[in-house]
Design a protein around this motif. Structure first.
Motif, PDB file in Angstrom:
ATOM      1  N   SER A 188     -22.903  59.551   0.633  1.00 45.60           N
ATOM      2  CA  SER A 188     -21.980  59.685   1.877  1.00 45.60           C
ATOM      3  C   SER A 188     -21.783  58.360   2.585  1.00 45.60           C
ATOM      4  O   SER A 188     -20.854  57.949   2.954  1.00 45.60           O
ATOM      5  N   ASP A 189     -22.963  57.493   2.503  1.00 43.50           N
ATOM      6  CA  ASP A 189     -23.185  56.444   3.095  1.00 43.50           C
ATOM      7  C   ASP A 189     -21.988  55.242   2.205  1.00 43.50           C
ATOM      8  O   ASP A 189     -21.476  54.362   2.836  1.00 43.50           O
ATOM      9  N   MET A 190     -22.256  55.399   0.933  1.00 42.57           N
ATOM     10  CA  MET A 190     -21.455  54.550   0.028  1.00 42.57           C
ATOM     11  C   MET A 190     -19.862  54.898   0.424  1.00 42.57           C
ATOM     12  O   MET A 190     -19.177  53.965   0.368  1.00 42.57           O
ATOM     13  N   ALA A 191     -19.641  56.235   0.539  1.00 38.89           N
ATOM     14  CA  ALA A 191     -18.269  56.524   0.852  1.00 38.89           C
ATOM     15  C   ALA A 191     -17.701  55.989   2.072  1.00 38.89           C
ATOM     16  O   ALA A 191     -16.655  55.461   2.278  1.00 38.89           O
ATOM     17  N   GLU A 192     -18.577  55.842   3.079  1.00 38.74           N
ATOM     18  CA  GLU A 192     -18.495  55.463   4.506  1.00 38.74           C
ATOM     19  C   GLU A 192     -17.884  53.815   4.291  1.00 38.74           C
ATOM     20  O   GLU A 192     -17.085  53.362   4.868  1.00 38.74           O
ATOM     21  N   LEU A 193     -18.978  53.131   3.372  1.00 43.12           N
ATOM     22  CA  LEU A 193     -18.745  51.821   3.344  1.00 43.12           C
ATOM     23  C   LEU A 193     -17.596  51.545   2.627  1.00 43.12           C
ATOM     24  O   LEU A 193     -16.988  50.596   2.898  1.00 43.12           O
ATOM     25  N   THR A 194     -17.157  52.365   1.437  1.00 44.98           N
ATOM     26  CA  THR A 194     -16.177  51.626   0.476  1.00 44.98           C
ATOM     27  C   THR A 194     -14.839  52.342   0.944  1.00 44.98           C
ATOM     28  O   THR A 194     -13.701  51.991   0.694  1.00 44.98           O
ATOM     29  N   GLY A 195     -14.758  53.403   1.510  1.00 47.59           N
ATOM     30  CA  GLY A 195     -13.457  54.088   1.705  1.00 47.59           C
ATOM     31  C   GLY A 195     -13.390  55.172   0.751  1.00 47.59           C
ATOM     32  O   GLY A 195     -12.033  55.697   0.911  1.00 47.59           O
ATOM     33  N   LEU A 196     -13.809  54.986  -0.465  1.00 46.32           N
ATOM     34  CA  LEU A 196     -13.765  56.018  -1.471  1.00 46.32           C
ATOM     35  C   LEU A 196     -14.355  57.318  -1.250  1.00 46.32           C
ATOM     36  O   LEU A 196     -15.471  57.272  -0.711  1.00 46.32           O
ATOM     37  N   SER A 197     -14.088  58.294  -1.867  1.00 43.04           N
ATOM     38  CA  SER A 197     -14.628  59.751  -1.450  1.00 43.04           C
ATOM     39  C   SER A 197     -15.943  59.874  -2.180  1.00 43.04           C
ATOM     40  O   SER A 197     -16.213  59.138  -3.325  1.00 43.04           O
ATOM     41  N   GLN A 198     -16.829  60.858  -1.662  1.00 42.41           N
ATOM     42  CA  GLN A 198     -17.956  60.914  -1.967  1.00 42.41           C
ATOM     43  C   GLN A 198     -18.014  61.552  -3.284  1.00 42.41           C
ATOM     44  O   GLN A 198     -18.661  61.178  -4.146  1.00 42.41           O
ATOM     45  N   ALA A 199     -16.849  62.409  -3.328  1.00 46.47           N
ATOM     46  CA  ALA A 199     -16.965  63.159  -4.716  1.00 46.47           C
ATOM     47  C   ALA A 199     -16.326  62.134  -5.925  1.00 46.47           C
ATOM     48  O   ALA A 199     -17.135  62.271  -7.052  1.00 46.47           O
ATOM     49  N   PHE A 200     -15.717  61.337  -5.647  1.00 44.56           N
ATOM     50  CA  PHE A 200     -15.324  60.179  -6.807  1.00 44.56           C
ATOM     51  C   PHE A 200     -16.367  59.058  -7.169  1.00 44.56           C
ATOM     52  O   PHE A 200     -16.715  59.076  -8.233  1.00 44.56           O
ATOM     53  N   LEU A 201     -17.345  58.862  -5.980  1.00 40.97           N
ATOM     54  CA  LEU A 201     -18.398  57.915  -6.147  1.00 40.97           C
ATOM     55  C   LEU A 201     -19.229  58.730  -7.043  1.00 40.97           C
ATOM     56  O   LEU A 201     -19.874  58.098  -7.796  1.00 40.97           O
ATOM     57  N   SER A 202     -19.416  59.924  -6.946  1.00 41.55           N
ATOM     58  CA  SER A 202     -20.336  60.858  -7.784  1.00 41.55           C
ATOM     59  C   SER A 202     -19.883  61.010  -9.109  1.00 41.55           C
ATOM     60  O   SER A 202     -20.982  60.597 -10.109  1.00 41.55           O
ATOM     61  N   MET A 203     -18.686  61.189  -9.286  1.00 41.86           N
ATOM     62  CA  MET A 203     -18.158  60.957 -10.826  1.00 41.86           C
ATOM     63  C   MET A 203     -18.247  59.782 -11.282  1.00 41.86           C
ATOM     64  O   MET A 203     -18.411  59.655 -12.537  1.00 41.86           O
ATOM     65  N   LEU A 204     -18.032  58.716 -10.601  1.00 39.29           N
ATOM     66  CA  LEU A 204     -18.226  57.342 -10.928  1.00 39.29           C
ATOM     67  C   LEU A 204     -19.377  56.992 -11.519  1.00 39.29           C
ATOM     68  O   LEU A 204     -19.780  56.564 -12.442  1.00 39.29           O
ATOM     69  N   GLU A 205     -20.342  57.296 -10.545  1.00 38.98           N
ATOM     70  CA  GLU A 205     -21.849  57.002 -10.981  1.00 38.98           C
ATOM     71  C   GLU A 205     -22.351  57.933 -12.129  1.00 38.98           C
ATOM     72  O   GLU A 205     -23.052  57.359 -13.030  1.00 38.98           O
ATOM     73  N   SER A 206     -21.823  59.099 -12.278  1.00 41.46           N
ATOM     74  CA  SER A 206     -22.369  59.795 -13.502  1.00 41.46           C
ATOM     75  C   SER A 206     -21.540  59.570 -14.669  1.00 41.46           C
ATOM     76  O   SER A 206     -21.666  60.151 -15.794  1.00 41.46           O
ATOM     77  N   GLY A 207     -20.628  58.781 -14.788  1.00 38.99           N
ATOM     78  CA  GLY A 207     -19.727  58.277 -15.680  1.00 38.99           C
ATOM     79  C   GLY A 207     -18.579  59.543 -16.210  1.00 38.99           C
ATOM     80  O   GLY A 207     -17.853  58.979 -17.291  1.00 38.99           O
ATOM     81  N   VAL A 208     -18.351  60.419 -15.323  1.00 41.58           N
ATOM     82  CA  VAL A 208     -17.264  61.239 -15.846  1.00 41.58           C
ATOM     83  C   VAL A 208     -15.819  60.353 -15.363  1.00 41.58           C
ATOM     84  O   VAL A 208     -14.844  60.408 -16.016  1.00 41.58           O
ATOM     85  N   ARG A 209     -15.809  59.498 -14.354  1.00 44.21           N
ATOM     86  CA  ARG A 209     -14.676  58.882 -13.968  1.00 44.21           C
ATOM     87  C   ARG A 209     -14.782  57.238 -14.315  1.00 44.21           C
ATOM     88  O   ARG A 209     -15.873  57.018 -14.211  1.00 44.21           O
ATOM     89  N   ARG A 210     -13.940  56.616 -14.454  1.00 41.87           N
ATOM     90  CA  ARG A 210     -14.132  55.113 -14.751  1.00 41.87           C
ATOM     91  C   ARG A 210     -12.913  54.520 -13.636  1.00 41.87           C
ATOM     92  O   ARG A 210     -12.207  55.090 -13.298  1.00 41.87           O
ATOM     93  N   LEU A 211     -13.447  53.445 -12.985  1.00 44.40           N
ATOM     94  CA  LEU A 211     -12.656  52.793 -12.156  1.00 44.40           C
ATOM     95  C   LEU A 211     -11.799  51.761 -12.567  1.00 44.40           C
ATOM     96  O   LEU A 211     -12.288  50.573 -13.297  1.00 44.40           O
ATOM     97  N   THR A 212     -10.337  51.732 -12.748  1.00 38.79           N
ATOM     98  CA  THR A 212      -9.681  50.904 -13.640  1.00 38.79           C
ATOM     99  C   THR A 212      -8.562  50.180 -12.757  1.00 38.79           C
ATOM    100  O   THR A 212      -7.828  49.288 -13.329  1.00 38.79           O
ATOM    101  N   ASN A 213      -8.245  51.015 -11.447  1.00 37.54           N
ATOM    102  CA  ASN A 213      -7.293  50.566 -10.578  1.00 37.54           C
ATOM    103  C   ASN A 213      -7.880  49.370 -10.037  1.00 37.54           C
ATOM    104  O   ASN A 213      -8.782  49.184  -9.234  1.00 37.54           O
ATOM    105  N   ILE A 214      -7.138  48.192  -9.983  1.00 34.03           N
ATOM    106  CA  ILE A 214      -7.825  46.864  -9.465  1.00 34.03           C
ATOM    107  C   ILE A 214      -7.777  47.245  -7.907  1.00 34.03           C
ATOM    108  O   ILE A 214      -8.632  46.566  -7.233  1.00 34.03           O
ATOM    109  N   ASP A 215      -6.772  47.803  -7.231  1.00 31.67           N
ATOM    110  CA  ASP A 215      -6.830  48.113  -5.902  1.00 31.67           C
ATOM    111  C   ASP A 215      -8.213  48.580  -5.548  1.00 31.67           C
ATOM    112  O   ASP A 215      -8.849  48.185  -4.518  1.00 31.67           O
ATOM    113  N   LYS A 216      -8.638  49.708  -6.155  1.00 26.37           N
ATOM    114  CA  LYS A 216      -9.600  50.635  -6.013  1.00 26.37           C
ATOM    115  C   LYS A 216     -10.971  49.502  -6.356  1.00 26.37           C
ATOM    116  O   LYS A 216     -11.859  49.755  -5.723  1.00 26.37           O
ATOM    117  N   ILE A 217     -11.149  48.754  -7.224  1.00 34.89           N
ATOM    118  CA  ILE A 217     -12.015  47.812  -7.609  1.00 34.89           C
ATOM    119  C   ILE A 217     -12.400  47.045  -6.542  1.00 34.89           C
ATOM    120  O   ILE A 217     -13.385  46.637  -5.751  1.00 34.89           O
TER     121      ILE A 217
END
Length: 194
Positions: free
Chosen positions: A124-153
């Protein structure tokens, strides 16, 4: 005690009965009891502290055994009203070899995980810092999702306050020619090729 009261309240003692025995129904064997000397004392906070052992950090009153928090309920309302400092990424985390390798490999899920653990942050702290949702960050960390959008990167790396020498051309300010300046992830001090 009147006879009808004794019938309605079988455990109440009559004035002439032995206080060490609990009366039961007629014909049953009486139950022996042990009477403690002094009994429970609710006279002072010192007695309560002695019984429970834990005190509120703010007002020093004894805490309930069911209260897992360090504050009593009245004080916890005050403590929660005090704003906590905003979460921050520890600058030393960017010096770690595993974080740098994850950035070079563009494994942003691993970067998030290593930065979060290295800085003792929650998702939740990471979500607050980055503006990305906590659920998305969880999926990103676990490898379920990948970050490919340059704006999101860019949003992720800017929110984590990633040093410019580690981000490559993504977060570096453009020069007058429109090229980024500074070192890239490959270690060359060049901008984009002409």
């Amino acid at each position: 005690m009147p006879a009808d009261a004794r019938h309605r309240f079988p455990l109440a003692l009559a004035g002439h009965e032995d206080p060490g025995r609990i009366p039961t129904h007629p014909g049953a064997k009486p139950v022996e009891t042990v009477i403690r000397e002094g009994g429970p004392s609710h006279s002072s906070e010192a007695d309560a502290t002695e019984r429970h052992g834990r005190q509120c950090r703010w007002c020093r009153r004894p805490l309930s055994r069911y209260n897992d928090e360090p504050y009593c309920s009245a004080c916890s309302r005050h403590v929660r009203a005090t704003p906590s400092p905003p979460p921050q990424v520890v600058p030393e985390v960017w010096k770690r070899v595993d974080v740098r390798e994850a950035l070079r490999a563009r494994d942003f899920g691993r970067v998030c995980l290593l930065v979060r653990i290295g800085s003792s942050l929650r998702q939740s702290d990471m979500a607050e810092l980055t503006g990305l949702s906590q659920a998305f960050l969880s999926m990103l960390e676990s490898g379920v999702r990948r970050l490919t959008n340059i704006d999101k990167i860019v949003q992720l790396l800017a929110g984590l306050d990633t040093p410019a020498e580690l981000t490559g051309p993504m977060l570096q300010p453009p020069t007058a020619e429109g090229r980024p300046c500074g070192p890239s992830l490959t270690g060359r001090n060049e901008g984009w090729p002409a």
